[in-house]
Design an enzyme around this catalytic site. Structure first.
Site, mmCIF file in Angstrom:
data_model
loop_
_atom_site.group_PDB
_atom_site.id
_atom_site.type_symbol
_atom_site.label_atom_id
_atom_site.label_comp_id
_atom_site.label_asym_id
_atom_site.label_seq_id
_atom_site.Cartn_x
_atom_site.Cartn_y
_atom_site.Cartn_z
ATOM 1 N N TYR A 226 6.292 -12.325 1.033
ATOM 2 C CA TYR A 226 6.455 -11.258 2.021
ATOM 3 C C TYR A 226 5.115 -10.902 2.653
ATOM 4 C CZ TYR A 226 7.756 -6.881 4.172
ATOM 5 O OH TYR A 226 7.984 -5.888 5.084
ATOM 6 N N TRP B 168 3.033 -9.701 6.738
ATOM 7 C CA TRP B 168 3.011 -9.719 8.196
ATOM 8 C C TRP B 168 2.178 -10.856 8.792
ATOM 9 C CZ3 TRP B 168 3.830 -6.047 12.533
ATOM 10 C CH2 TRP B 168 4.960 -5.246 12.317
HETATM 11 N N1 LIG Z 1 3.201 3.084 -0.681
HETATM 12 C C1 LIG Z 1 3.591 2.391 0.379
HETATM 13 N N2 LIG Z 1 3.595 1.049 0.335
HETATM 14 C C2 LIG Z 1 3.986 0.347 1.417
HETATM 15 C C3 LIG Z 1 4.381 1.001 2.600
HETATM 16 C C4 LIG Z 1 4.372 2.412 2.616
HETATM 17 O O1 LIG Z 1 4.723 3.065 3.617
HETATM 18 N N3 LIG Z 1 3.962 3.074 1.493
HETATM 19 N N4 LIG Z 1 4.783 0.256 3.691
HETATM 20 C C5 LIG Z 1 5.393 -1.017 3.402
HETATM 21 C C6 LIG Z 1 5.624 -1.786 4.614
HETATM 22 S S1 LIG Z 1 6.631 -1.041 5.796
HETATM 23 C C7 LIG Z 1 5.145 -3.040 4.800
HETATM 24 S S2 LIG Z 1 5.702 -3.940 6.155
HETATM 25 C C8 LIG Z 1 4.247 -3.673 3.841
HETATM 26 C C9 LIG Z 1 3.148 -4.524 4.485
HETATM 27 O O2 LIG Z 1 2.626 -5.411 3.565
HETATM 28 P P1 LIG Z 1 1.935 -6.789 4.007
HETATM 29 O O3 LIG Z 1 2.611 -7.357 5.198
HETATM 30 O O4 LIG Z 1 1.841 -7.645 2.802
HETATM 31 O O5 LIG Z 1 0.483 -6.269 4.408
HETATM 32 P P2 LIG Z 1 -0.644 -6.960 5.291
HETATM 33 O O6 LIG Z 1 -1.894 -6.211 4.995
HETATM 34 O O7 LIG Z 1 -0.221 -7.046 6.701
HETATM 35 O O8 LIG Z 1 -0.773 -8.406 4.639
HETATM 36 C C10 LIG Z 1 -0.912 -9.544 5.397
HETATM 37 C C11 LIG Z 1 -1.931 -10.463 4.718
HETATM 38 O O9 LIG Z 1 -1.894 -11.724 5.366
HETATM 39 C C12 LIG Z 1 -3.228 -12.183 5.563
HETATM 40 N N5 LIG Z 1 -3.198 -13.098 6.712
HETATM 41 C C13 LIG Z 1 -3.257 -12.800 8.028
HETATM 42 N N6 LIG Z 1 -3.167 -13.918 8.764
HETATM 43 C C14 LIG Z 1 -3.052 -14.942 7.904
HETATM 44 C C15 LIG Z 1 -2.901 -16.356 8.057
HETATM 45 O O10 LIG Z 1 -2.849 -16.883 9.158
HETATM 46 N N7 LIG Z 1 -2.779 -17.102 6.927
HETATM 47 C C16 LIG Z 1 -2.805 -16.554 5.681
HETATM 48 N N8 LIG Z 1 -2.666 -17.373 4.633
HETATM 49 N N9 LIG Z 1 -2.956 -15.222 5.503
HETATM 50 C C17 LIG Z 1 -3.073 -14.439 6.591
HETATM 51 C C18 LIG Z 1 -4.035 -10.931 5.782
HETATM 52 O O11 LIG Z 1 -5.403 -11.170 5.484
HETATM 53 C C19 LIG Z 1 -3.349 -9.940 4.836
HETATM 54 O O12 LIG Z 1 -3.973 -9.928 3.579
HETATM 55 O O13 LIG Z 1 3.644 -2.670 3.005
HETATM 56 C C20 LIG Z 1 4.622 -1.854 2.370
HETATM 57 N N10 LIG Z 1 4.001 -1.032 1.367
HETATM 58 N N1 LIG Z 2 -1.106 1.753 12.934
HETATM 59 C C1 LIG Z 2 -0.101 1.195 12.238
HETATM 60 N N2 LIG Z 2 1.155 1.217 12.734
HETATM 61 C C2 LIG Z 2 2.170 0.673 12.034
HETATM 62 C C3 LIG Z 2 1.954 0.026 10.798
HETATM 63 C C4 LIG Z 2 0.618 0.030 10.285
HETATM 64 O O1 LIG Z 2 0.355 -0.483 9.185
HETATM 65 N N3 LIG Z 2 -0.363 0.615 11.025
HETATM 66 N N4 LIG Z 2 3.008 -0.573 10.119
HETATM 67 C C5 LIG Z 2 4.203 -0.882 10.903
HETATM 68 C C6 LIG Z 2 5.331 -1.154 10.020
HETATM 69 S S1 LIG Z 2 5.382 -2.642 9.199
HETATM 70 C C7 LIG Z 2 6.376 -0.314 9.882
HETATM 71 S S2 LIG Z 2 7.696 -0.744 8.885
HETATM 72 C C8 LIG Z 2 6.407 0.974 10.562
HETATM 73 C C9 LIG Z 2 6.824 2.052 9.570
HETATM 74 O O2 LIG Z 2 7.272 3.165 10.190
HETATM 75 P P1 LIG Z 2 7.536 4.464 9.306
HETATM 76 O O3 LIG Z 2 8.035 4.088 7.990
HETATM 77 O O4 LIG Z 2 8.368 5.376 10.081
HETATM 78 O O5 LIG Z 2 6.034 5.013 9.212
HETATM 79 P P2 LIG Z 2 5.254 5.907 8.175
HETATM 80 O O6 LIG Z 2 3.915 6.128 8.809
HETATM 81 O O7 LIG Z 2 5.266 5.320 6.822
HETATM 82 O O8 LIG Z 2 6.059 7.267 8.086
HETATM 83 C C10 LIG Z 2 6.260 8.090 9.224
HETATM 84 C C11 LIG Z 2 6.203 9.531 8.811
HETATM 85 O O9 LIG Z 2 7.333 9.892 8.033
HETATM 86 C C12 LIG Z 2 7.003 11.111 7.403
HETATM 87 N N5 LIG Z 2 7.738 11.279 6.171
HETATM 88 C C13 LIG Z 2 7.505 10.728 4.966
HETATM 89 N N6 LIG Z 2 8.415 11.143 4.066
HETATM 90 C C14 LIG Z 2 9.233 11.994 4.718
HETATM 91 C C15 LIG Z 2 10.376 12.747 4.357
HETATM 92 O O10 LIG Z 2 10.842 12.740 3.222
HETATM 93 N N7 LIG Z 2 10.960 13.489 5.325
HETATM 94 C C16 LIG Z 2 10.496 13.528 6.597
HETATM 95 N N8 LIG Z 2 11.158 14.243 7.493
HETATM 96 N N9 LIG Z 2 9.415 12.836 6.962
HETATM 97 C C17 LIG Z 2 8.803 12.072 6.050
HETATM 98 C C18 LIG Z 2 5.526 11.064 7.097
HETATM 99 O O11 LIG Z 2 4.920 12.295 7.452
HETATM 100 C C19 LIG Z 2 5.055 9.883 7.902
HETATM 101 O O12 LIG Z 2 3.877 10.149 8.638
HETATM 102 O O13 LIG Z 2 5.136 1.314 11.092
HETATM 103 C C20 LIG Z 2 4.566 0.234 11.848
HETATM 104 N N10 LIG Z 2 3.418 0.724 12.565
HETATM 105 MO MO LIG Z 3 6.965 -2.568 7.582
#
Ligand SMILES: Nc1nc2c(c(=O)[nH]1)N[C@H]1C(S)=C(S)[C@@H](COP(=O)(O)OP(=O)(O)OC[C@H]3O[C@@H](n4cnc5c(=O)[nH]c(N)nc54)[C@H](O)[C@@H]3O)O[C@H]1N2
Ligand SMILES: Nc1nc2c(c(=O)[nH]1)N[C@H]1C(S)=C(S)[C@@H](COP(=O)(O)OP(=O)(O)OC[C@H]3O[C@@H](n4cnc5c(=O)[nH]c(N)nc54)[C@H](O)[C@@H]3O)O[C@H]1N2
Ligand SMILES: [Mo]
Length: 777
Positions: free
Chosen positions: A115, A117
């Protein structure tokens, strides 16, 4: 194709956070946002210092203990030093290990979920490359389904409304909101920083302007959430500072108020929905003796009953749109807010109207609220997986720790496979997974962990075999997203660092060692693949009578525009207009406020209609603060945390945690102090920022600071840098979806007066230079 960027103008390129041009002169990298982007992302500023940063991986490395003792479980992962190897030798060793695993345990002993991005280019997309390799060259792998983003909603939405992608991506657009919407009720907000990102790229950041235009035309925005800046200032939002994790009670209180005042749309509920009577009986308190009225909701959510009733009236009095951030379902019982919001919107009767109804997750990513492209974008074919077992993505550690154990998922009883080798490319589990100390325990159980990475993430540090991958700027690719109007020729800006190679080149050479090079490469070089993947897009353009330049012309121009579909409201509009001929793809063909299917699964943690379920973790005297661990504003996830912009926002090198001045004062914490956040699972340091944007009782530490465990052999070491996933809970949302629960947990916070430990996350791990006897010799 181009070897270097012409020093002046630079070459076109693209990231998940925007299109740009990049100019590398051999020493410095200049990055300029795409000229037509009205609001470029500041995350672009992470590139210049990242390209040649010390955190980049220069050479293949093998963990010394693995080389010495051979494959097998080890708690030394993450602490051992590494031995440099030449590419030919390391690929021989890896091919031999892959064959050993397959011969002894079968392909179902390999977890290739991988998993993550990765980067925006569609050919060098690491996750696609690894899946293709494992399918085509190895015989398959245990895969993961769904995402960390939307684990709960991906599973529940098809039961009740339709597939996630259609409900998010082809529904209410910003154009419709600007023209039609009176009230946007946003649970969790629509933070600008989140909307700056879309997988595959986003060439124009239009959201702040859209929100400004809507507000000026008369749209009222209501933010339900613990952090005030979850809606941009342009929205001039009314802030309802709800207790985290209690939104379902608020939704039910609103629904009850509509019902009690006769404001619900009975005709809509009769014609378009199934199960309203069951849901209404629940609102009235028939099954449990508790009416879900505004007073009840107020006692749970912290929002005054009078405000709840007034909001219900407002929603019924005009064109209203309800949105729910992904964040809300990244929590225990995360299915419920997704479903309760759909029920509330159904009672308002506006689903399918322009600018009205329900657009789950609008504002979470730049993909949502836009028009979809009318032509396909390039995608790498991944082949067929010969292995059946799979896991819901966030159950990885349950799988690693409990091989053979039974678990429930979406009505099926499944078993965890017995994994011996984990192969990762393009993701960072030490970023995305919860309870990182438990993740370490999981990785200690396997024989071999292989990681392709461009930088020394904690995942790379815990690997046995580390293969250095190029960064996006070091190769040619095509950038595209199904919601973005530009196809970008992502031209190579700089030569690869050290001995880094493209994932494609690595997998091609491995496939050759497995005797199946041709199956994996189909005889194409990387450049030939780009030409091949471009062809269907070009053909589709030609079929529509549009300008369809050949590949060389596209490459030379640097971008071409893609046509979009009409803004037609998708399946929900079609259903509203003709429910008999355009039924929803749910079992009943209608919106399901009661689901016989889900009810039939018999899950107490996800019953047959939306319900309020008390979370099993609530603030306690020992851990009184609700932690919000959300998406970072300064980077995408953990990517380029060592880049200039991300680093500049840290204080004393630590990630910033925001809390309300009253909570800080109670604890003797001043702005800029280093604080320790802790609970029963772990602890981390962060730098305190005092902020009136926070609801009292809530502390905000975004994700993405690289895990930096304090040395000393503690089984649950403190992260000295500020990774909140040492604190979060590794449980499934429910037996229905088994999504992750990373968004919130409970913690205590105190001032940290001890000597500040050094940040070591960005230093390469120790390389061993003495003589090593390889088990493979
Ligand atoms: N507590 C908490 N945990 C969360 C979340 C949260 O809201 N709270 N959010 C979750 C969500 S929504 C998501 S999507 C995940 C994201 O989790 P990930 O998608 O695993 O996070 P990234 O940091 O984007 O990891 C991408 C990795 O790929 C590497 N990479 C980039 N390009 C390349 C390439 O071309 N080749 C190779 N081999 N590697 C490459 C980068 O260096 C990086 O280390 O995290 C989740 N975890
Ligand atoms: N700059 C930046 N943008 C991103 C990403 C990133 O890593 N960096 N990741 C991208 C990815 S993979 C995803 S999946 C999306 C995720 O999109 P989301 O999951 O919507 O994003 P978050 O920032 O985790 O959360 C949004 C807000 O929800 C609020 N929140 C948390 N818990 C609760 C709750 O119980 N109730 C209510 N009402 N609000 C709550 C928090 O205040 C938080 O700031 O964002 C994307 N956009
Ligand atoms: Mo995500």
């Amino acid at each position: 194709m181009s070897e270097h960027s012409s020093a002046k103008g630079g070459v076109p390129h693209s990231a998940h956070w925007g299109a740009f041009s990049a100019a590398w002169d051999g020493h410095t990298l200049a990055v300029t946002p795409h000229p037509s982007d009205p609001c470029p992302s500041p995350i672009l500023d992470n590139f210049p210092q990242a390209l040649r940063h010390k955190a980049r991986i220069l050479k293949p490395m093998v963990r010394r203990g693995w080389l010495r003792d051979g494959p097998g479980p080890s708690t030394a992962r993450g602490q051992d030093d590494f031995v440099e190897m030449e590419w030919d030798a390391v690929l021989d060793l890896l091919a031999q290990e892959l064959v050993r695993i397959r011969d002894r345990h079968g392909a179902e002993a390999v977890f290739g979920g991988s998993y993550g991005w990765s980067s925006a280019g569609r050919f060098h997309h690491a996750q696609s490359q690894i899946h293709r390799f494992l399918n085509v060259a190895f015989g398959g792998y245990v895969r993961s389904v769904n995402s960390y983003s939307a684990g709960a909603s991906t599973v529940i939405l098809p039961h009740i409304l339709g597939p996630l992608e259609l409900v998010c991506r082809r529904n209410v657009t910003w154009e419709q909101i600007c023209a039609h919407t009176d009230t946007v009720l946003s649970f969790g907000g629509m933070a600008l920083k989140n909307m700056m990102v879309a997988s595959g790229g986003v060439s124009r950041h239009i959201e702040s302007e859209a929100i400004r235009a809507a507000q000026q035309r008369g749209t009222h925005f209501y933010l339900v959430g613990p952090i005030r800046d979850d809606l941009p200032v342009e929205a001039k939002a009314h802030w309802l500072a709800v207790n985290p994790g209690t939104d379902v009670a608020l939704m039910l209180g609103l629904a009850h108020s509509l019902m009690a005042h006769g404001l619900h749309d009975r005709a809509f509920l009769d014609r378009y929905c199934v199960g309203y009577p069951v849901f209404e009986a629940y609102l009235q308190g028939q099954p449990d003796g508790q009416p879900k009225d505004a007073a009840w909701a107020a006692s749970i959510t912290g929002i005054a009953a009078a405000d709840i009733v007034a909001l219900a009236r407002r929603l019924a009095g005009g064109r209203s749109l309800i949105t729910v951030a992904h964040a809300l379902q990244r929590a225990e019982h995360g299915e419920q807010p997704v479903w309760a919001a759909a029920a509330l919107a159904a009672m308002l009767g506006q689903i399918g109207l322009p600018g009205g109804g329900y657009n789950y997750a609008l504002g979470a990513l730049a993909h949502y609220g836009r028009r979809n492209n009318a032509v396909p974008i390039p995608t790498l074919p991944q082949g067929k997986n010969g292995v059946r077992p799979f896991i819901p993505v966030a159950r990885i550690v349950d799988m690693l720790l409990n091989p053979g154990a039974a678990f429930e998922y979406n009505g099926a009883s499944l078993r965890y496979p017995d994994i011996k080798l984990v192969y990762w490319a393009g993701g960072n589990p030490f970023h995305h997974h919860q309870d990182l100390n438990r993740l370490r325990d999981g990785f200690a159980r396997i024989d071999t962990l292989v990681v392709h990475e461009s930088a020394w993430t904690a995942t790379a540090r815990h690997a046995d075999i580390v293969l250095p991958a190029t960064m996006t700027l070091e190769r040619d690719d095509i950038g595209a997203a199904a919601t973005d109007p530009l196809l970008i020729a992502m031209r190579k800006a700089a030569p690869p660092i050290g001995e880094a190679r493209d994932d494609y080149a690595i997998f091609s050479d491995l496939a050759a060692r497995l005797g199946v090079a041709e199956a994996y490469t189909e005889g194409r070089s990387a450049e030939e693949w780009l030409r091949h993947l471009y062809a269907p897009t070009r053909q589709a353009l030609a079929d529509r009578g549009l300008e369809a330049p050949d590949f060389d012309e596209f490459w030379q121009r640097g971008e071409i525009p893609l046509p979009s579909e009409p803004d037609d409201g998708g399946i929900l509009r079609a259903f509203r207009e003709a429910p008999e001929t355009h039924p929803l793809p749910t079992p009943s063909g209608r919106i399901e406020l009661f689901s016989a299917t889900i009810d039939g699964f018999g899950y107490a943690d996800c019953p047959g209609h939306p319900v309020w379920l008390e979370p099993t973790e609530r603030p306690t005297p020992a851990h009184p603060l609700a932690l919000i661990a959300n998406q970072p504003a300064t980077r995408l996830h953990s990517q380029l945390d060592f880049g200039g912009y991300s680093q500049a926002q840290k204080r004393k090198g630590r990630e910033v945690a925001r809390l309300h001045p009253n909570d800080a004062a109670e604890r003797g914490i001043r702005d800029g102090d280093i604080v320790r956040l802790f609970n029963a699972r772990g602890a981390c340091l962060a730098a305190a920022e005092l902020s009136e944007q926070m609801k009292p009782g809530v502390i905000h530490l975004p994700t993405g600071a690289w895990y930096d465990p304090q040395p000393g052999g503690d089984a649950r070491p403190m992260c000295v840098h500020g990774n909140p996933n040492v604190l979060t809970r590794d449980i499934g949302t429910s037996r229905l979806a088994q999504g992750c629960c990373g968004e919130t947990t409970i913690v205590q916070c105190e001032r940290y007066d001890g000597p500040l430990p050094a940040i070591r996350a960005f230093d390469p791990p120790p390389a061993f230079s003495g003589p090593t006897r390889s088990a493979a010799e």
